[in-house]
Design an enzyme around this catalytic site. Sequence first.
Site, PDB file in Angstrom:
ATOM      1  N   ASP A  41       0.829  -1.200   0.000  1.00  0.00           N
ATOM      2  CA  ASP A  41       0.000   0.000   0.000  1.00  0.00           C
ATOM      3  C   ASP A  41       0.869   1.259   0.000  1.00  0.00           C
ATOM      4  OD1 ASP A  41      -2.306   1.537   0.066  1.00  0.00           O
ATOM      5  OD2 ASP A  41      -2.726   1.155   2.178  1.00  0.00           O
ATOM      6  N   GLY A 130       0.382  -9.723   4.251  1.00  0.00           N
ATOM      7  CA  GLY A 130       1.382  -8.916   4.949  1.00  0.00           C
ATOM      8  C   GLY A 130       0.881  -8.525   6.323  1.00  0.00           C
TER       9      GLY A 130
END
Length: 180
Positions: A41, A130
């Site tokens: 991200d 993650g």
Amino acid sequence: MTSFEFPTGVLHLALGDIASWPARAVVNAANSRLAGGGGVDGAIHRAAGPRLPEACREIIAARGELKAGEAAITPGFDMSASFIIHAVGPIWHGGNSGEPEALARAYRSCFALCREHGIDTVAFPAISCGAYGYPVELAAPIALTELKRGVTQGDTREAWMVLYFPQAFETWLGMARQIL
């Protein structure tokens, strides 16, 4: 890189940095506010540049926070990709809180946006694996099944699973050889 060919397209597994991947769209493993963060991200937000946060705020203002399994699309801005598909995966809570279904929905939501926007090549990260803590050995079969479905249904011509670490690539490749 390893490729799996189907009559309607190709699924690739590759080692690399998704933020610089040469696909028409890249998928961002986003949070529910599309606010940027760490890992994939953060890398995508940095690569896309300063116009991405405002585009994400506009989406949230229009439709509210995204739920696990949902996705939204923005331009790629400063990236080589034309589009960024922001997919919200589930946070891992042990597997009994709907995580498998939400993870599958996240991939399907991305493919629906590919179909809607005529995106012929799309690169995915390992959504939820993650910071959201989804175990790779449980996420990979779901993801690979949905990636194969998206390619074989003609939602896109070419899908990439782009993994950042060599160990992750080897794990996903081993599972892909069993599933695909």
